[in-house]
Design an enzyme around this catalytic site. Structure first.
Site, PDB file in Angstrom:
ATOM      1  N   SER A   1     -14.708 124.852  33.175  1.00 25.77           N
ATOM      2  CA  SER A   1     -13.904 125.774  32.363  1.00 25.77           C
ATOM      3  C   SER A   1     -12.838 126.398  33.250  1.00 25.77           C
ATOM      4  CB  SER A   1     -14.795 126.879  31.793  1.00 25.77           C
ATOM      5  OG  SER A   1     -15.770 126.304  30.968  1.00 25.77           O
TER       6      SER A   1
ATOM      7  N   ARG B   1     -18.995 135.717  36.732  1.00 26.09           N
ATOM      8  CA  ARG B   1     -18.242 134.774  37.589  1.00 26.09           C
ATOM      9  C   ARG B   1     -17.593 135.491  38.770  1.00 26.09           C
ATOM     10  NH1 ARG B   1     -21.235 133.076  35.091  1.00 26.09           N
ATOM     11  NH2 ARG B   1     -21.117 131.723  33.300  1.00 26.09           N
TER      12      ARG B   1
ATOM     13  N   GLU C   1     -10.629 131.202  35.804  1.00 25.74           N
ATOM     14  CA  GLU C   1     -11.923 131.232  36.497  1.00 25.74           C
ATOM     15  C   GLU C   1     -11.796 130.428  37.792  1.00 25.74           C
ATOM     16  OE1 GLU C   1     -15.451 130.445  34.121  1.00 25.74           O
ATOM     17  OE2 GLU C   1     -16.315 129.284  35.757  1.00 25.74           O
TER      18      GLU C   1
HETATM   19  P1  FAD Z   1     -16.222 125.375  45.352  1.00 27.60           P
HETATM   20  O1  FAD Z   1     -15.457 125.031  44.122  1.00 27.60           O
HETATM   21  O2  FAD Z   1     -16.135 124.435  46.498  1.00 27.60           O
HETATM   22  O3  FAD Z   1     -15.794 126.825  45.842  1.00 27.60           O
HETATM   23  C1  FAD Z   1     -15.730 127.928  44.956  1.00 27.60           C
HETATM   24  C2  FAD Z   1     -15.532 129.193  45.808  1.00 27.60           C
HETATM   25  O4  FAD Z   1     -16.727 129.422  46.535  1.00 27.60           O
HETATM   26  C3  FAD Z   1     -14.417 129.037  46.849  1.00 27.60           C
HETATM   27  O5  FAD Z   1     -13.681 130.245  46.890  1.00 27.60           O
HETATM   28  C4  FAD Z   1     -15.157 128.768  48.146  1.00 27.60           C
HETATM   29  O6  FAD Z   1     -14.451 129.233  49.278  1.00 27.60           O
HETATM   30  C5  FAD Z   1     -16.437 129.570  47.929  1.00 27.60           C
HETATM   31  N1  FAD Z   1     -17.582 129.034  48.673  1.00 27.60           N
HETATM   32  C6  FAD Z   1     -18.137 127.811  48.558  1.00 27.60           C
HETATM   33  N2  FAD Z   1     -19.186 127.697  49.386  1.00 27.60           N
HETATM   34  C7  FAD Z   1     -19.295 128.869  50.048  1.00 27.60           C
HETATM   35  C8  FAD Z   1     -20.184 129.369  51.050  1.00 27.60           C
HETATM   36  N3  FAD Z   1     -21.168 128.638  51.559  1.00 27.60           N
HETATM   37  N4  FAD Z   1     -19.989 130.638  51.482  1.00 27.60           N
HETATM   38  C9  FAD Z   1     -18.975 131.411  51.012  1.00 27.60           C
HETATM   39  N5  FAD Z   1     -18.117 130.978  50.083  1.00 27.60           N
HETATM   40  C10 FAD Z   1     -18.259 129.735  49.591  1.00 27.60           C
HETATM   41  N6  FAD Z   1     -19.631 126.971  36.475  1.00 27.60           N
HETATM   42  C11 FAD Z   1     -20.494 127.790  35.840  1.00 27.60           C
HETATM   43  O7  FAD Z   1     -20.655 128.945  36.243  1.00 27.60           O
HETATM   44  N7  FAD Z   1     -21.216 127.366  34.753  1.00 27.60           N
HETATM   45  C12 FAD Z   1     -21.093 126.092  34.259  1.00 27.60           C
HETATM   46  O8  FAD Z   1     -21.750 125.742  33.299  1.00 27.60           O
HETATM   47  C13 FAD Z   1     -20.186 125.204  34.924  1.00 27.60           C
HETATM   48  N8  FAD Z   1     -20.028 123.947  34.471  1.00 27.60           N
HETATM   49  C14 FAD Z   1     -19.166 123.121  35.120  1.00 27.60           C
HETATM   50  C15 FAD Z   1     -19.005 121.808  34.649  1.00 27.60           C
HETATM   51  C16 FAD Z   1     -18.139 120.945  35.276  1.00 27.60           C
HETATM   52  C17 FAD Z   1     -17.983 119.536  34.776  1.00 27.60           C
HETATM   53  C18 FAD Z   1     -17.385 121.384  36.402  1.00 27.60           C
HETATM   54  C19 FAD Z   1     -16.458 120.464  37.110  1.00 27.60           C
HETATM   55  C20 FAD Z   1     -17.531 122.682  36.869  1.00 27.60           C
HETATM   56  C21 FAD Z   1     -18.419 123.560  36.244  1.00 27.60           C
HETATM   57  N9  FAD Z   1     -18.584 124.877  36.684  1.00 27.60           N
HETATM   58  C22 FAD Z   1     -19.458 125.704  36.039  1.00 27.60           C
HETATM   59  C23 FAD Z   1     -17.799 125.382  37.818  1.00 27.60           C
HETATM   60  C24 FAD Z   1     -18.454 125.173  39.206  1.00 27.60           C
HETATM   61  O9  FAD Z   1     -19.319 124.059  39.202  1.00 27.60           O
HETATM   62  C25 FAD Z   1     -19.208 126.405  39.676  1.00 27.60           C
HETATM   63  O10 FAD Z   1     -18.355 127.535  39.749  1.00 27.60           O
HETATM   64  C26 FAD Z   1     -19.860 126.180  41.042  1.00 27.60           C
HETATM   65  O11 FAD Z   1     -20.696 127.269  41.323  1.00 27.60           O
HETATM   66  C27 FAD Z   1     -18.845 126.035  42.177  1.00 27.60           C
HETATM   67  O12 FAD Z   1     -19.536 125.566  43.326  1.00 27.60           O
HETATM   68  P2  FAD Z   1     -18.816 124.638  44.418  1.00 27.60           P
HETATM   69  O13 FAD Z   1     -19.782 124.339  45.485  1.00 27.60           O
HETATM   70  O14 FAD Z   1     -18.173 123.478  43.765  1.00 27.60           O
HETATM   71  O15 FAD Z   1     -17.735 125.660  44.973  1.00 27.60           O
END
Ligand code: FAD
Length: 305
Positions: free
Chosen positions: A227, A177, A297
């Site tokens: 999580s 992560r 996380e």
């Molecule tokens: P955001 O939450 O919008 O951003 C996360 C970080 O990434 C921020 O710091 C942001 O600034 C940065 N960021 C976003 N886009 C960019 C870009 N283009 N360039 C540079 N930085 C950027 N995660 C897992 O790893 N495994 C799982 O199984 C999992 N299951 C989930 C289930 C649910 C129901 C939920 C709500 C979340 C889950 N997650 C899981 C967490 C999440 O979905 C992941 O961490 C996902 O990768 C985050 O992506 P996001 O686009 O929503 O990022």
């Protein structure tokens, strides 16, 4: 101090005005449905525009923040000062033999589905992760034994100087992560995943199985950030929280899920303040009961109300 109207004027020189919003309520754009307003919320349509914004930010010294789908992010109730970049317009997914090239605003779930359609194996684990490609690289997202580092070949980013740069997976130092994207100040624009030819039915069966596991164990009916805590060495965060009898505990509209103890759900119009207070309450209780530090996380950004 630079005035907002000066920033607006200069931004509108590099981005079409219809793609610049001011005082935009961020909770409307985020999976968690939490958070205050962004001074500026911009949705560039070309890589050159992203480069120009970074150069402008350096010249005028204003902060900028990347938002993906906000599925791992809590934006505080006071919102975000400066410019928020939302890359929703970069959502193309292309296939090149056994590689998939996906832009950063595309949903990683859609990339996983494209892999299935192309009979390519390796991204099955991502079929239920509700983030964008950019967010998935940033977090080295993973599930059920797979993670982005297993399949990422390289990415194109805009670096802190506004230059378009290729980064290999090794350059990004992907770990549990974690990546070095924040430390480097990179903006991910697109990623190339190397997959293996596979059998459609087998890929689909695995994806269906993982989807069933997710739907039966996770409270997907409510907004959340997944999580909340990383897995502490030697323990499972959810089990520690369950054994601390914290499930069902709520502060304001935020509640420790009764379905999955590792999740905090936005059950009833929670504020970010509720959510953060509940995270801290869980950390304190688990520390007192089991002497284990739960590391978050989920990222918390922005200003207090
Ligand atoms: P955001 O939450 O919008 O951003 C996360 C970080 O990434 C921020 O710091 C942001 O600034 C940065 N960021 C976003 N886009 C960019 C870009 N283009 N360039 C540079 N930085 C950027 N995660 C897992 O790893 N495994 C799982 O199984 C999992 N299951 C989930 C289930 C649910 C129901 C939920 C709500 C979340 C889950 N997650 C899981 C967490 C999440 O979905 C992941 O961490 C996902 O990768 C985050 O992506 P996001 O686009 O929503 O990022």
């Amino acid at each position: 101090m630079i005035k907002k109207n000066e920033i607006y004027q200069r931004l509108s020189g590099v981005i079409a005005e219809e793609n610049i919003k001011t005082d935009e309520l961020l909770r409307n754009h985020l999976y968690t449905k939490l958070g205050g307003k962004a001074d500026f919320f911009i949705t560039p349509t070309t890589y050159e525009e992203v480069q120009s914004v970074v150069k402008l930010a350096n010249e005028m010294d204003f902060p900028f923040t990347l938002l993906g789908n906000g599925s791992n992010l809590i934006v505080k109730d006071g919102g975000i000062r400066g410019v928020v970049l939302h890359l929703k317009n970069f959502n193309e997914i292309k296939t090149n033999v056994s590689q998939i090239v996906a832009q950063s605003g595309a949903a990683i779930i859609d990339v996983s589905r494209r892999a299935l359609a192309e009979r390519l194996s390796g991204l099955e684990f991502a079929c239920g992760i509700p983030g964008t490609v950019g967010g998935a690289l940033f977090m080295n997202a993973g599930a059920y034994g797979g993670e982005i580092s297993d399949v990422l070949d390289y990415a194109y980013v805009v670096d802190r100087n506004g230059e378009l740069v290729k980064r290999t997976a090794a350059d990004l130092e992907l770990d549990y992560r974690h990546s070095n994207i924040a430390e480097n100040g990179d903006i991910v624009l697109e990623a190339t995943f190397s997959l293996k030819p596979g059998n459609y039915d087998e890929i689909k069966e695995l994806m269906d199985d993982l989807t069933y596991k997710r739907e039966s164990k996770q409270p997907l009916e409510y907004p959340s950030c997944g999580s909340v805590f990383k897995r502490p060495p030697g323990y499972f965060a959810g089990k520690l929280i369950q054994d601390s009898e914290l499930q069902g505990t709520s502060i304001g509209g935020a509640e420790v899920s009764t379905k999955h103890a590792g999740f905090i759900v936005n059950k009833n119009n929670a504020t970010a303040t509720d959510y953060i207070a509940l995270i801290e309450h869980v950390q304190k209780t688990v520390k007192e009961k089991f002497n284990v530090d739960l590391e978050r996380e989920v990222k918390i950004i922005g200003e207090d109300d």
